[in-house]
Write a protein that holds these residues in place. Structure first.
Motif, PDB file in Angstrom:
ATOM      1  N   GLN A 197       0.838  -1.192   0.000  1.00 36.05           N
ATOM      2  CA  GLN A 197       0.000   0.000   0.000  1.00 36.05           C
ATOM      3  C   GLN A 197       0.880   1.250   0.000  1.00 36.05           C
ATOM      4  N   ASP A 221      -2.764   0.034  -4.179  1.00 30.96           N
ATOM      5  CA  ASP A 221      -1.867  -1.121  -4.127  1.00 30.96           C
ATOM      6  C   ASP A 221      -0.802  -1.013  -5.203  1.00 30.96           C
ATOM      7  N   GLY A 231      -7.104   0.867  -6.256  1.00 33.57           N
ATOM      8  CA  GLY A 231      -6.467   2.159  -6.059  1.00 33.57           C
ATOM      9  C   GLY A 231      -7.298   3.294  -6.620  1.00 33.57           C
TER      10      GLY A 231
END
Length: 814
Positions: A197, A221, A231
């Motif tokens: 992350q 990610d 994302g």
């Protein structure tokens, strides 16, 4: 004794079988001495009871040296190792090895390490410099010579990483900044690449005319340095994508929110919508959405209502958002306390009812004189606000623009900044100013009531703003190309405006120019000619403000803001006789020139045009920066002037354009964001804006404006300053000469008085002598001296005479 290992070397067991020179005690080496060991090793230093103990210098046969403390034949304490290649270590030593805190300098690679050591290895906290310039370094934790733990690494390129390390690579949580590229990643790393992350940001420089810093940002990610997984990507233009990613591309289910607020939800394949593969999704340009099923955001998608600052304790949630919160505390204080909350709430309703028009007006006027901005967002300057007020005829409602400035400015604003054309305001400040302006304009025409603010604001919107806004008048802003070219003269004219304000107002008064001052300025600078007369000047001033002059009445005390001042100058450039005016101006200057041959001629002053000094400086027309360093090139006949009509001039005015905002991923990622964030150029030719003039008209206007400012107005002002300086210098010189003459006269008077006193004393003494001689004269005749009776026998005789007492006293005084 047992030898000690020092950097892979063993100290000899002792001086047995070797030679010693130095002090001894009880047949043992004790004190200072030199020991020569077998194999060529040498020790020079202190001995104690037969062993090396204290400070000394040990040199191995191959040239390696140690200088420092010894304890019973073992290097122990603080010392310095020096190797043959020039490398050295200085610091703590334990049992002959580096242990503790010390500094190592490598001669071959210019590496310097300062920090903790453990058993001859870099271990603990320390700093490593990898080059002599100290531009490449690491500061943090180390384990067995490796970067491990938390640390900061600065690379020679300027890139910077701060975070966790493992085995010399970025591993764990950290932040990497690629400063030359304007990028940053904050998140999880694995073996040197983004993995997990994190947030990757592409910073874009804030361009002229934009009130927001621009950036693209991805949060979600990462897998081996690529956007992969879930994302969100925030585009600099305001667009947003939330959903699935695969190998840096939008792939899977996602939602794309366009910058205009429209939303598309569906499947994406290889960065495109599955249903519309040819549709562009770069987040900057918003094409036609008619063929795409989209919906506007639901109310619950937005922010929850907030309370407006100063909204009163009894108010509920504020009607206006934080970007439109009103600040009209000064007005509310004039109302009864029990009506303030209700008045504020009612005013907010009126503003909310007209917010679409007010936003459009703010955006329209704040973009006047600007080139395209990446986000099409500008701050409204005072100069543009004056233009709005004049277009809406506010100055014809019994209130001047200078008075408006005083009403809308905060109490803590310095007097010299109240009328500055460069000050800017946000939308919420603009809305508050509209309310304040409405009250001060119409409160006398409306009966006092508990809705007086609403009545004033409604009347202002109904009679002034809505019917007249966007119908741009005047001589500066209606034509975009005129605004571009005239913007080069604004800063110099502002300096002249302030100079005449200071010369014609008291220190405590607001610094403004009146019509009388404006006419005096033209007279003092000898700018009047056959075409540009005092009457013509008054006609120019009365075009938009009949209160200044109406054929029968002239208000010379009417205040002029800088916009009125500058547009009046543009009007003078339109009507002035350039040929005759230039000849008259030159002849007047030449006739007034003093004998000082060092003075700069008007022609030379013209070559030093103020455009050269202000072409790259900030002006109210931010974004239209002229990059030409020679303003004299802006003249008719130059071929590049023709291209100004189409806005393509690159020789005269290089309009600043935003940089290519191509977002880039980290060094090992393939970016696919190749778009710019600017919106399409709005059509500003309508709504009162005139289209670009023809080539001949523009060429003629450029010539007249350029000649008026650079060959008449600016040189005349420079000449007046120079003449004023010379007059001041002459006054100072005359004052100094008068001071010297006065001092000389005082000195002459003092000397004259002294001489007269001495003469008086001398006359008095002579009178006393004469009186004494008259008294003693008869006695001398009765008793002549022997010398008078006896003749001289020879030249060698001694003559003895008897002097009278008066004569003796006279000689004594002499």
């Amino acid at each position: 004794c047992v030898g000690s290992l020092v950097s892979g070397r063993c100290l000899p067991p002792g001086p047995a079988g070797s030679r010693y020179e130095g002090e001894k005690y009880l047949e043992q080496f004790h004190g200072e001495g030199v020991a020569y060991f077998q194999g060529g090793h040498v020790y020079k230093g202190m001995f104690s009871v037969g062993v090396m103990h204290g400070h000394g210098l040990y040199t191995w046969a191959d040239g390696v040296k140690y200088e420092g403390e010894f304890a019973f034949n073992v290097p122990m304490g603080h010392g310095t190792y020096t190797w043959l290649d020039g490398s050295c270590y200085e610091g703590e030593v334990c049992s002959g090895i580096r242990h503790g805190v010390g500094t190592y300098r490598c001669a071959n690679s210019s590496v310097i390490y300062r920090g903790q050591w453990h058993h001859s290895k870099r271990h603990g906290k320390g700093t490593i410099y990898y080059n002599q310039e100290a531009t490449s370094w690491y500061e943090g934790e180390l384990v067995n010579n490796n970067r491990e733990g938390w640390g900061v690494r600065c690379y020679p390129s300027g890139n910077l990483y701060e975070g966790q390390w493992r085995n010399n690579v970025r591993h764990g949580e950290g932040r990497m900044r690629w400063l030359p590229l304007g990028q940053q990643y904050s998140g999880i790393w694995e073996n040197g690449v983004q993995h997990g992350q994190g947030t990757h940001t592409w910073f874009l420089r804030r361009v002229t005319g934009s009130q927001y810093p621009l950036r693209n940002e991805y949060t979600g990610d990462f897998v081996q340095g690529l956007r992969h997984g879930q994302g969100s990507f925030y585009y600099a233009s305001g667009a947003l994508y939330k959903g699935e990613w695969k190998d840096n591309k939008k792939h899977g289910q996602g939602k794309f929110i366009f910058k205009n607020g429209r939303i598309f939800e569906g499947e994406f394949v290889d960065d495109h919508m599955a249903e519309f593969p040819a549709f562009c999704l770069d987040g900057s340009n918003t094409p036609d959405l008619s063929g795409i099923r989209t919906h506007t955001p639901h109310p619950e998608d937005g922010e929850s209502p907030r309370r407006a600052p100063g909204g009163g304790s009894g108010c509920g949630p504020a009607l206006l958002g934080p970007d439109m919160a009103l600040d009209i505390t000064a007005l509310l204080e004039n109302l009864p306390e029990n009506q303030r909350d209700l008045q504020l709430k009612q005013v907010e309703f009126v503003v909310l009812r007209h917010i679409a028009e007010l936003r459009a007006i703010y955006s329209f006027y704040s973009s006047l004189g600007h080139d395209q901005s990446p986000d099409n967002t500008f701050l409204l300057s005072r100069l543009q606000l004056w233009r709005l007020l004049k277009d809406c005829s506010i100055h014809q409602q019994g209130i001047t623009l200078a008075q408006v400035d005083r009403y809308i400015c905060a109490e803590d604003v310095p007097s010299e900044e109240i009328h500055s054309p460069f000050s800017t305001m946000l939308l919420r400040r603009f809305l508050s100013c509209v309310v304040v302006l409405a009250y001060n304009t119409y409160h006398k025409d409306i009966e006092p009531s508990d809705t007086i603010l609403v009545a004033c604001l409604s009347k202002l919107m109904r009679e002034n703003i809505i019917p007249n806004a966007k119908n741009v008048k005047g001589l500066l802003f209606p034509n975009p190309m005129h605004a571009v070219i005239a913007g080069n003269y604004i800063e110099r004219c502002w300096e002249i405006y302030k100079a005449f304000c200071r010369a014609n107002t008291t220190p405590l008064a607001d610094q403004t120019v009146t019509v009388r001052h404006f006419i005096w300025m033209f007279k003092d600078l000898s700018l009047f000619d056959a075409e540009l007369t005092t009457g013509k000047l008054l006609e120019i001033l009365s075009v938009e403000n009949p209160a200044a002059y109406d054929r029968y009445y002239c208000n010379l005390d009417l205040e002029m803001t800088f916009l009125e001042f500058f547009e009046a100058l543009l009007g003078c450039a339109e009507v002035s006789d350039q040929r005759d005016g230039q000849t008259s101006s030159d002849s007047q200057m030449e006739s007034c020139l003093l004998a000082d041959t060092r003075r700069v001629s008007p022609g030379e002053r013209t070559r030093d045009s103020p455009l050269q000094r202000s072409s790259q400086r900030h002006s109210p027309l931010t974004g239209l920066t002229a990059k030409s360093s020679n303003p004299s090139k802006i003249s008719p006949g130059v071929g590049s002037v023709k291209s100004l009509e189409m806005g393509k001039s690159k020789e005269i005015l290089q309009l600043s354009t935003p940089e290519e905002m191509e977002p880039r991923q980290s060094p090992n990622a393939a970016g696919n964001l190749t778009s710019q964030t600017g919106e399409p150029v709005e059509d500003r030719s309508g709504a009162g804006m005139t289209s670009c003039p023809s080539e001949t008209e523009l060429d003629s206007w450029v010539q007249r404006t350029h000649q008026f400012f650079t060959q008449r107005f600016f040189p005349a002002y420079e000449y007046s300053l120079e003449l004023r300086r010379e007059v001041q210098e002459e006054r100072l010189r005359q004052t100094a000469l008068a001071r010297i003459a006065l001092a000389k006269a005082k000195e002459d008077a003092r000397l004259r008085e002294q001489w007269e006193a001495e003469e008086e004393e001398r006359r008095r003494e002579e009178e006393e002598d004469e009186e004494a001689e008259r008294v003693e004269g008869p006695e001398d005749d009765l008793n002549p001296s022997p010398a008078a009776q006896t003749p001289v026998a020879s030249t060698t005789s001694v003559v003895i005479t008897k002097q009278s007492p008066a004569t003796a006293a006279k000689k004594k005084r002499k």
